[in-house]
Design a protein around this motif. Sequence first.
Motif, mmCIF file in Angstrom:
data_model
loop_
_atom_site.group_PDB
_atom_site.id
_atom_site.type_symbol
_atom_site.label_atom_id
_atom_site.label_comp_id
_atom_site.label_asym_id
_atom_site.label_seq_id
_atom_site.Cartn_x
_atom_site.Cartn_y
_atom_site.Cartn_z
ATOM 1 N N ILE A 118 0.868 -1.184 0.000
ATOM 2 C CA ILE A 118 0.000 0.000 0.000
ATOM 3 C C ILE A 118 0.897 1.223 0.000
ATOM 4 O O ILE A 118 1.913 1.239 0.694
ATOM 5 C CB ILE A 118 -0.875 0.010 1.282
ATOM 6 N N CYS A 137 5.070 -0.666 8.526
ATOM 7 C CA CYS A 137 4.178 0.436 8.176
ATOM 8 C C CYS A 137 4.933 1.754 8.342
ATOM 9 O O CYS A 137 5.497 2.017 9.411
ATOM 10 C CB CYS A 137 2.969 0.390 9.111
ATOM 11 N N LYS A 139 4.926 6.076 7.771
ATOM 12 C CA LYS A 139 3.986 7.182 7.576
ATOM 13 C C LYS A 139 4.747 8.506 7.485
ATOM 14 O O LYS A 139 5.656 8.765 8.281
ATOM 15 C CB LYS A 139 3.003 7.230 8.746
ATOM 16 N N ILE A 150 6.352 3.207 11.823
ATOM 17 C CA ILE A 150 5.494 3.368 13.000
ATOM 18 C C ILE A 150 4.936 2.057 13.527
ATOM 19 O O ILE A 150 4.399 2.022 14.625
ATOM 20 C CB ILE A 150 4.310 4.333 12.734
ATOM 21 N N TYR A 153 3.654 -5.349 11.223
ATOM 22 C CA TYR A 153 2.512 -6.260 11.176
ATOM 23 C C TYR A 153 2.985 -7.702 11.174
ATOM 24 O O TYR A 153 3.978 -8.041 10.516
ATOM 25 C CB TYR A 153 1.671 -6.009 9.919
ATOM 26 N N PHE A 159 -4.667 -4.644 7.961
ATOM 27 C CA PHE A 159 -4.372 -3.239 7.683
ATOM 28 C C PHE A 159 -5.053 -2.837 6.375
ATOM 29 O O PHE A 159 -5.500 -3.696 5.610
ATOM 30 C CB PHE A 159 -2.856 -2.980 7.630
ATOM 31 N N GLY A 160 -5.108 -1.502 6.175
ATOM 32 C CA GLY A 160 -5.744 -1.009 4.956
ATOM 33 C C GLY A 160 -7.229 -0.781 5.137
ATOM 34 O O GLY A 160 -7.963 -0.609 4.167
ATOM 35 N N GLU A 161 -7.676 -0.777 6.397
ATOM 36 C CA GLU A 161 -9.110 -0.620 6.661
ATOM 37 C C GLU A 161 -9.553 0.840 6.614
ATOM 38 O O GLU A 161 -10.722 1.131 6.336
ATOM 39 C CB GLU A 161 -9.482 -1.248 8.020
ATOM 40 N N LEU A 162 -8.622 1.774 6.873
ATOM 41 C CA LEU A 162 -9.036 3.183 6.998
ATOM 42 C C LEU A 162 -9.623 3.712 5.691
ATOM 43 O O LEU A 162 -10.646 4.388 5.689
ATOM 44 C CB LEU A 162 -7.855 4.056 7.430
ATOM 45 N N ALA A 163 -8.959 3.401 4.573
ATOM 46 C CA ALA A 163 -9.440 3.892 3.272
ATOM 47 C C ALA A 163 -10.859 3.395 3.010
ATOM 48 O O ALA A 163 -11.683 4.098 2.422
ATOM 49 C CB ALA A 163 -8.508 3.427 2.166
ATOM 50 N N PRO A 169 -7.877 8.568 1.183
ATOM 51 C CA PRO A 169 -6.670 7.991 0.583
ATOM 52 C C PRO A 169 -5.900 7.173 1.620
ATOM 53 O O PRO A 169 -6.094 7.383 2.826
ATOM 54 C CB PRO A 169 -5.841 9.225 0.184
ATOM 55 N N ARG A 170 -5.044 6.293 1.174
ATOM 56 C CA ARG A 170 -4.241 5.470 2.091
ATOM 57 C C ARG A 170 -3.466 6.370 3.053
ATOM 58 O O ARG A 170 -2.782 7.314 2.619
ATOM 59 C CB ARG A 170 -3.261 4.608 1.295
ATOM 60 N N ALA A 171 -3.550 6.070 4.353
ATOM 61 C CA ALA A 171 -2.967 6.953 5.363
ATOM 62 C C ALA A 171 -1.517 6.598 5.688
ATOM 63 O O ALA A 171 -0.865 7.295 6.455
ATOM 64 C CB ALA A 171 -3.807 6.895 6.629
ATOM 65 N N ALA A 172 -1.019 5.502 5.145
ATOM 66 C CA ALA A 172 0.358 5.086 5.430
ATOM 67 C C ALA A 172 0.818 4.161 4.305
ATOM 68 O O ALA A 172 0.015 3.746 3.468
ATOM 69 C CB ALA A 172 0.416 4.379 6.778
ATOM 70 N N ILE A 174 2.681 0.524 3.396
ATOM 71 C CA ILE A 174 2.996 -0.775 4.000
ATOM 72 C C ILE A 174 3.898 -1.537 3.027
ATOM 73 O O ILE A 174 3.554 -1.704 1.858
ATOM 74 C CB ILE A 174 1.725 -1.626 4.252
ATOM 75 N N TYR A 221 -4.528 6.294 16.272
ATOM 76 C CA TYR A 221 -4.719 5.075 15.489
ATOM 77 C C TYR A 221 -4.647 3.825 16.374
ATOM 78 O O TYR A 221 -5.471 2.909 16.254
ATOM 79 C CB TYR A 221 -3.693 4.978 14.360
HETATM 80 N N1 CMP Z 1 -0.710 5.713 12.643
HETATM 81 C C1 CMP Z 1 -1.389 5.284 11.570
HETATM 82 N N2 CMP Z 1 -2.126 6.155 10.868
HETATM 83 C C2 CMP Z 1 -2.789 5.741 9.784
HETATM 84 N N3 CMP Z 1 -2.777 4.477 9.310
HETATM 85 C C3 CMP Z 1 -2.081 3.559 9.968
HETATM 86 C C4 CMP Z 1 -1.343 3.932 11.113
HETATM 87 N N4 CMP Z 1 -0.750 2.821 11.570
HETATM 88 C C5 CMP Z 1 -1.099 1.838 10.757
HETATM 89 N N5 CMP Z 1 -1.898 2.250 9.758
HETATM 90 C C6 CMP Z 1 -2.448 1.383 8.687
HETATM 91 O O1 CMP Z 1 -1.867 1.753 7.425
HETATM 92 C C7 CMP Z 1 -2.908 1.641 6.452
HETATM 93 C C8 CMP Z 1 -2.702 2.365 5.159
HETATM 94 O O2 CMP Z 1 -3.876 2.196 4.372
HETATM 95 P P1 CMP Z 1 -5.266 2.708 4.976
HETATM 96 O O3 CMP Z 1 -5.212 4.180 5.176
HETATM 97 O O4 CMP Z 1 -6.376 2.144 4.208
HETATM 98 O O5 CMP Z 1 -5.274 2.010 6.463
HETATM 99 C C9 CMP Z 1 -4.105 2.222 7.210
HETATM 100 C C10 CMP Z 1 -3.969 1.494 8.517
HETATM 101 O O6 CMP Z 1 -4.462 0.177 8.379
#
Ligand code: CMP
Length: 338
Positions: A118, A137, A139, A150, A153, A159-163, A169-172, A174, A221
């Motif tokens: 990601i 991961c 960021k 940070i 895993y 992971f990847g659930e936030l989007a 958009p992807r917040a980090a 991986i 987070y």
């Molecule tokens: N501090 C953090 N802030 C944001 N995303 C994080 C953080 N730590 C782990 N992540 C993971 O990194 C992922 C990047 O894709 P997503 O934003 O979909 O979801 C994010 C989270 O699953």
Amino acid sequence: MQNIKQSLQKHMKVKMLKWLMKIIVARMKQNTSMNFLMLQCEKCLDLQEHQLALKPMVFIINKSMLKVRVVPKSDELKTQIRTRLLQSFLFSSLDDRDLEIVINAMEVKTFEPSSTVIKQGDDGAELFLVGEGTLDCFKVMKKGEEAKLIKEYEPGDAFGELALLYNAPRAATIKAKTEAVLYSLDRDTFNLIVKDSAAKKREKYEKCLKNVKVLDSVSIYERSQIADAIKEQKFNPGDYVIKQGEIGDTFYMISEGEATAYKIFEEGGKEEEVMKYTYGDYFGEIALLKNEPRAASVVAKTDLIVMKLDRNSFRRMIGPLEDILQRNMENYKMILDS
Ligand SMILES: Nc1ncnc2c1ncn2[C@@H]1O[C@@H]2COP(=O)(O)O[C@H]2[C@H]1O
């Protein structure tokens, strides 16, 4: 269509069935979203009376109409995925039926060491569950700064659930550290099965967790991940939450009410009050940190609601706070000595 009708017949009266079939046909014609259909169901049904029928009904509609994604896989692979799903906090509140749908929909993807799974800033349409291997991961906290490591895993982490949860958009970023076997879950299945319960759980517990002082140093987070792992339990006044001398596997944080800790100092002695707990306090950490039997009993003083973490969640989420917990443990000694 006939199949849907037959399945639904088991769950409802003729009048409602007719009405529901109308909605289904309309949905098919207009390609109305599932959320809209749910809203209509909730609006039109007397939920008191039909609450029990609603879940199986929606499940049948989902299954029949949304053509739930099924990626063919062997029984062995299904078992492997199930094992990992059960370790993951994000999926911890799914029942067996929902787990089955998720397992069917998941797709295996493998990544070479150093490859990017990601990328921060990209659009995202899938969530990943780690089957095998480890990943890092990274960021970028502020524009122009270098990405910081940070988190790591391991198998059972998602992971990847936030989007998917927030359409963001992807917040980090991986990256695979070793060769990694990942199980990817598509957005539609995630939305259908996981999104609502996960979002509600995060919203509910993030608020309570903000009041737990020991978690002050935890990032927003990480707090949301603790929220995923929480199980709630209620106690009546006088109930024992913990009994001195028993083996303990659970860590507790109070979200409502008060409790009191009692300790018996010598064999045959009486319980003496040693601590009072209220909203935002925690207990049960000593047995987990030291692998010792419970050092005191904790009894509900009022109606009490606790947020619980099991040993594994505690190790992974609260373990990094060990210094703070150890320091706080010194307070017990000071209280007892004074
Ligand atoms: N501090 C953090 N802030 C944001 N995303 C994080 C953080 N730590 C782990 N992540 C993971 O990194 C992922 C990047 O894709 P997503 O934003 O979909 O979801 C994010 C989270 O699953």
